[in-house]
Design an enzyme around this catalytic site. Structure first.
Site, PDB file in Angstrom:
ATOM      1  N   SER A 106       0.840  -1.199   0.000  1.00 22.52           N
ATOM      2  CA  SER A 106       0.000   0.000   0.000  1.00 22.52           C
ATOM      3  C   SER A 106       0.876   1.251   0.000  1.00 22.52           C
ATOM      4  CB  SER A 106      -0.932   0.010   1.213  1.00 22.52           C
ATOM      5  OG  SER A 106      -0.198  -0.089   2.413  1.00 22.52           O
ATOM      6  N   ASP A 147       8.696  -3.439  -4.940  1.00 22.89           N
ATOM      7  CA  ASP A 147       7.303  -3.005  -4.783  1.00 22.89           C
ATOM      8  C   ASP A 147       6.992  -1.829  -5.704  1.00 22.89           C
ATOM      9  OD1 ASP A 147       7.633  -4.838  -2.800  1.00 22.89           O
ATOM     10  OD2 ASP A 147       7.511  -3.404  -1.149  1.00 22.89           O
TER      11      ASP A 147
HETATM   12  C1  GLA Z   1       9.436  -5.583   1.166  1.00 23.01           C
HETATM   13  C2  GLA Z   1      10.421  -4.660   0.453  1.00 23.01           C
HETATM   14  C3  GLA Z   1      10.833  -5.258  -0.897  1.00 23.01           C
HETATM   15  C4  GLA Z   1      11.312  -6.696  -0.748  1.00 23.01           C
HETATM   16  C5  GLA Z   1      10.324  -7.508   0.074  1.00 23.01           C
HETATM   17  C6  GLA Z   1      10.843  -8.891   0.369  1.00 23.01           C
HETATM   18  O1  GLA Z   1       8.230  -5.663   0.459  1.00 23.01           O
HETATM   19  O2  GLA Z   1       9.840  -3.402   0.239  1.00 23.01           O
HETATM   20  O3  GLA Z   1      11.833  -4.457  -1.485  1.00 23.01           O
HETATM   21  O4  GLA Z   1      12.606  -6.739  -0.188  1.00 23.01           O
HETATM   22  O5  GLA Z   1      10.003  -6.886   1.302  1.00 23.01           O
HETATM   23  O6  GLA Z   1      10.978  -9.626  -0.801  1.00 23.01           O
END
Ligand code: GLA
Length: 334
Positions: A106, A147
């Site tokens: 989010s 993300d």
């Molecule tokens: C979070 C982080 C990502 C990634 C994941 C684990 O979502 O923001 O960059 O490292 O954890 O895969």
């Protein structure tokens, strides 16, 4: 100028805690998204939210200076303003269908939508990079770029095979006969920021000893004396291999195999990387025992939040049935 920017959340099918080590992951943007609409004007960014009681006001001159006084979600907005340094402010509203604190990114969706609303111009990768830095500023957690890049670069009907050493993104079709379902464990995801940072630095310490984990042979982990470092490195090396194999399984429409790899990924995150929780483990076990489910695993950073399951249509009767969606977009008029 009136603007409407929409950015999706994401779910990661496989490949967690690999992005910040130049490894591989297979996330997809989902049909739960965050929208920012309003008007570009003034010398501050003022946003109200359908989800939050308190609005946010961030000055363009000293965006981070304002952050302490306002609500917590304002940190993400301030982080984006600090990165972009727009010349014109914004007045508008945020609405979102991405559940907050579930591990469906989010915050990345908010950052990307705010950046586009403020007039960001550049490639999806540049947008993701700016928003990743905003996230670092906002949370102090040294997250990778998965993300934000997924939210920015999503492709309808496809997951994204991302190679984080080159930042190359390859769309991988999600077979029509597979359903992706996200189920919340009931535990808010405390992205125990310090635990995430510790995992990352432990892996970087392993890399100093045996070289980049993305290309290291599994045998090399035996050269690591410290048992915790050895486990962390083993997760990363095996997880990268699972991502490759998972893509092969999807291409071959071998959903049984894909599901097994998800289960192996969860086990690795549970025992070697130690980012699962009893609630996540129980949920994975329950979903695996559900007829028609090929596999399930925690998704994202762990420490609570959601599980992603791959199943036959209608097999899972809970959670969010999500579709692979296009990435962020913006419309402006006037
Ligand atoms: C979070 C982080 C990502 C990634 C994941 C684990 O979502 O923001 O960059 O490292 O954890 O895969």
């Amino acid at each position: 100028m009136w603007v409407r920017a929409v950015a999706p959340g994401r779910v990661n099918l496989i490949g967690d805690h690999t992005d910040y080590l130049g490894g591989l992951a297979l996330p997809m943007a989902i049909d739960l998204s965050t929208e920012v609409h309003g008007e570009r004007r003034g010398d501050s960014v003022e946003l109200a939210s359908d989800l939050e009681a308190e609005p946010v006001a961030v000055g363009l001159d000293d965006p981070l200076g304002d952050v302490g006084a306002g609500p917590a979600w304002g940190r993400y907005v301030a982080g984006v303003v600090a990165e972009l340094r727009p010349e014109v402010g914004f007045r508008g509203r945020v609405s979102s269908s991405v559940p907050v604190g579930a591990g469906l990114s989010s915050s990345a969706a908010l950052e990307v939508a705010v950046a586009l609303a403020l007039g960001f111009e550049g490639t999806a990768l540049e947008l993701a990079r700016a928003c990743q830095l905003a996230e670092h500023t906002a949370t102090g957690v040294p997250c990778g770029i998965m993300d934000q890049l997924t939210s920015a670069a999503g492709v309808s009907g496809h997951a994204l095979l991302i190679d984080f050493s080159t930042l190359e993104v390859r769309p991988v079709a999600v077979p029509d006969e597979a359903e992706v379902v996200v189920v919340h464990s009931g535990e808010p995801r405390s992205l125990a920021g310090s635990a995430y940072a510790r995992r990352r630095s432990r892996c970087e310490a392993a890399e100093e000893l045996i070289g980049p984990l993305r290309s290291a042979d599994l045998d090399r982990v035996d050269d690591l004396e410290d048992p915790v470092t050895r486990r962390r490195a083993r997760h990363v090396i095996t997880e990268n291999a699972r991502v490759r194999e998972f893509v092969g399984a999807l291409d071959a429409h071998d959903l049984e195999r894909a599901g097994m790899l998800m289960v192996e990924s969860h086990e690795s995150l549970r025992t070697d990387f130690e980012v699962s929780t009893p609630a996540l483990d129980r949920l994975v076990a329950r979903l695996r025992a559900t007829p028609g489910v090929y596999g399930a695993r925690l998704t994202g950073a762990g420490f609570g939040g959601c599980v992603v399951a791959l199943g036959a249509p209608e097999a899972v009767q809970e959670g969010w049935r999500v579709q692979a969606s296009a990435g962020a977009r913006v419309e402006a008029s006037g």
